[in-house]
Design an enzyme around this catalytic site. Sequence first.
Site, mmCIF file in Angstrom:
data_model
loop_
_atom_site.group_PDB
_atom_site.id
_atom_site.type_symbol
_atom_site.label_atom_id
_atom_site.label_comp_id
_atom_site.label_asym_id
_atom_site.label_seq_id
_atom_site.Cartn_x
_atom_site.Cartn_y
_atom_site.Cartn_z
ATOM 1 N N GLY A 64 10.749 8.597 3.432
ATOM 2 C CA GLY A 64 10.547 7.497 4.655
ATOM 3 C C GLY A 64 9.473 7.293 4.412
ATOM 4 O O GLY A 64 8.615 6.284 4.788
ATOM 5 N N SER A 65 9.255 7.492 2.898
ATOM 6 C CA SER A 65 7.848 6.835 2.673
ATOM 7 C C SER A 65 7.726 4.987 1.960
ATOM 8 O O SER A 65 6.928 4.461 3.421
ATOM 9 C CB SER A 65 7.368 7.067 1.153
ATOM 10 N N ASN A 66 9.012 4.242 2.437
ATOM 11 C CA ASN A 66 9.299 3.129 1.917
ATOM 12 C C ASN A 66 8.900 2.487 3.544
ATOM 13 O O ASN A 66 8.314 1.575 3.919
ATOM 14 C CB ASN A 66 10.081 2.617 1.746
ATOM 15 N N ASN A 96 17.674 -4.187 -0.044
ATOM 16 C CA ASN A 96 17.489 -3.202 -0.845
ATOM 17 C C ASN A 96 16.053 -3.067 -1.825
ATOM 18 O O ASN A 96 15.886 -3.510 -1.946
ATOM 19 C CB ASN A 96 18.802 -2.308 -1.315
ATOM 20 N N MET A 152 20.909 6.472 1.159
ATOM 21 C CA MET A 152 21.667 6.794 -0.342
ATOM 22 C C MET A 152 23.211 6.725 -0.338
ATOM 23 O O MET A 152 24.257 7.396 -0.553
ATOM 24 C CB MET A 152 21.239 8.215 -0.712
ATOM 25 N N ARG A 153 23.878 5.901 0.567
ATOM 26 C CA ARG A 153 25.113 5.203 0.629
ATOM 27 C C ARG A 153 25.507 3.729 0.607
ATOM 28 O O ARG A 153 24.273 3.199 0.129
ATOM 29 C CB ARG A 153 25.899 5.240 2.049
ATOM 30 N N HIS A 163 15.393 -0.287 -4.973
ATOM 31 C CA HIS A 163 16.037 0.125 -6.190
ATOM 32 C C HIS A 163 14.669 0.830 -6.842
ATOM 33 O O HIS A 163 13.918 -0.743 -7.375
ATOM 34 C CB HIS A 163 16.713 -0.374 -6.770
HETATM 35 C C1 GRF Z 1 13.745 5.063 -3.684
HETATM 36 O O1 GRF Z 1 12.830 6.194 -4.581
HETATM 37 C C2 GRF Z 1 13.648 4.171 -3.163
HETATM 38 O O2 GRF Z 1 13.153 3.177 -3.747
HETATM 39 C C3 GRF Z 1 15.204 5.096 -2.885
HETATM 40 O O3 GRF Z 1 14.839 6.380 -2.487
HETATM 41 C C4 GRF Z 1 13.723 6.269 -2.570
HETATM 42 C C5 GRF Z 1 13.624 7.171 -0.655
HETATM 43 O O4 GRF Z 1 12.233 6.817 -0.960
HETATM 44 N N1 GRF Z 1 16.592 3.764 -3.353
HETATM 45 P P1 GRF Z 1 11.047 6.885 0.628
HETATM 46 O O5 GRF Z 1 12.632 7.569 1.004
HETATM 47 O O6 GRF Z 1 11.414 5.889 0.936
HETATM 48 O O7 GRF Z 1 10.360 8.659 0.845
#
Ligand code: GRF
Length: 204
Positions: free
Chosen positions: A14-16, A111, A94-95, A113
């Site tokens: 969940g760092s994003n 999304n 991841m789906r 990527h």
């Molecule tokens: C990230 O590298 C994102 O680009 C990919 O999955 C990873 C998720 O990282 N789709 P986080 O859970 O947001 O840390």
Amino acid sequence: MATLKLGVLGSGSGSNMQSIVDAIEKGELDAEIKIVLADVKDAYILERAAKHNIPHQWIDCSPWKTRLDTTGEETAIRLLKEAGCDTVVLAGFMRIVKPRLLEAFPMRVLNIHPALLPAFPGVHSWTQALDYGCKVAGVTVHFVDAGTDSGPIIVQKCVPVLEDDTPETLHARIQVQEHLAFPEALKLLSEGRLRVEGRRVHIS
Ligand code: GRF
């Protein structure tokens, strides 16, 4: 201009999502995270949500590993709608989402990527870039369509591939840019500055 009402779907750390929370808290992004949903029970993204008092929930998406099944999809749509979301953020989810969710939020599912699409869709794209011998790699934020990592591109950022990179060091460098790219794309959306024409996203 309207405050985005975000629903976040994730599977991992969940760092994003954290970068989006931080941008909101700093007043850089006009948005509110209404709910966080994860398909992995102990995903750290749920803990992060709890720390910020954001409603959060695990959703059962079995039996397929990489596809959101119908039950999972209907649950996600219902929870997102009940929470009042108008935009869905796939932050490490991841789906592959199915058409019903896209129909429920037309052109409002984004999304991230970790590659410069259309190169290296799918999983472990940073390893793919390294193995291919790329000199640059990067990240893409895009609208989601029915394909895999194939929707119209909103923001891309590059990083160099260094001589001594491992998959881990390259991914870490890409993640720094991810954390800038997602808030940036959402800010453009919240400011009404995105216009999609076919594959192209025009930014005013
Ligand atoms: C990230 O590298 C994102 O680009 C990919 O999955 C990873 C998720 O990282 N789709 P986080 O859970 O947001 O840390």
